[in-house]
Design a protein around this motif. Structure first.
Motif, short mmCIF file in Angstrom:
data_model
loop_
_atom_site.label_atom_id
_atom_site.label_comp_id
_atom_site.label_asym_id
_atom_site.label_seq_id
_atom_site.Cartn_x
_atom_site.Cartn_y
_atom_site.Cartn_z
N ASN A 1 17.30 44.33 48.89
CA ASN A 1 17.54 43.40 49.99
C ASN A 1 19.03 43.28 50.29
O ASN A 1 19.43 43.27 51.46
CB ASN A 1 16.95 42.03 49.68
N ASN B 1 14.05 44.51 43.72
CA ASN B 1 13.79 43.94 45.03
C ASN B 1 15.04 43.23 45.58
O ASN B 1 15.38 43.38 46.76
CB ASN B 1 12.62 42.96 44.96
N ASN B 2 15.72 42.47 44.75
CA ASN B 2 16.93 41.77 45.19
C ASN B 2 18.05 42.75 45.53
O ASN B 2 18.76 42.57 46.53
CB ASN B 2 17.41 40.80 44.11
N LYS C 1 21.12 44.45 53.75
CA LYS C 1 22.04 43.55 54.47
C LYS C 1 23.43 44.16 54.58
O LYS C 1 24.07 44.06 55.63
CB LYS C 1 22.10 42.19 53.78
#
Length: 58
Positions: free
Chosen positions: A31, A27-28, A35
């Motif tokens: 993300n 998940n990180n 970005k």
């Protein structure tokens, strides 16, 4: 931005997470990838190959 600016080579999202001491979890990483892609769309970064991000060279 500081992580990408300090790197000599294009970085993947996972390497950016590691440099920022963010937990390496799917998940990180996703993300951070989103970005980085957003910054590339705005011309702040360049995606030299799929998934590899660096600063634009003058």
């Amino acid at each position: 931005m500081a992580v990408v600016a300090a790197a000599d080579v294009p970085l993947r999202a996972r390497a950016v997470c590691e440099a920022m001491d963010v937990e390496i979890a799917p998940n990180n990483i996703n993300n951070v990838r989103l970005k980085l892609k957003r910054l590339a769309e705005r011309g702040i970064l360049v995606e030299s190959e799929q998934g590899l991000f660096t600063q634009p060279r003058p």
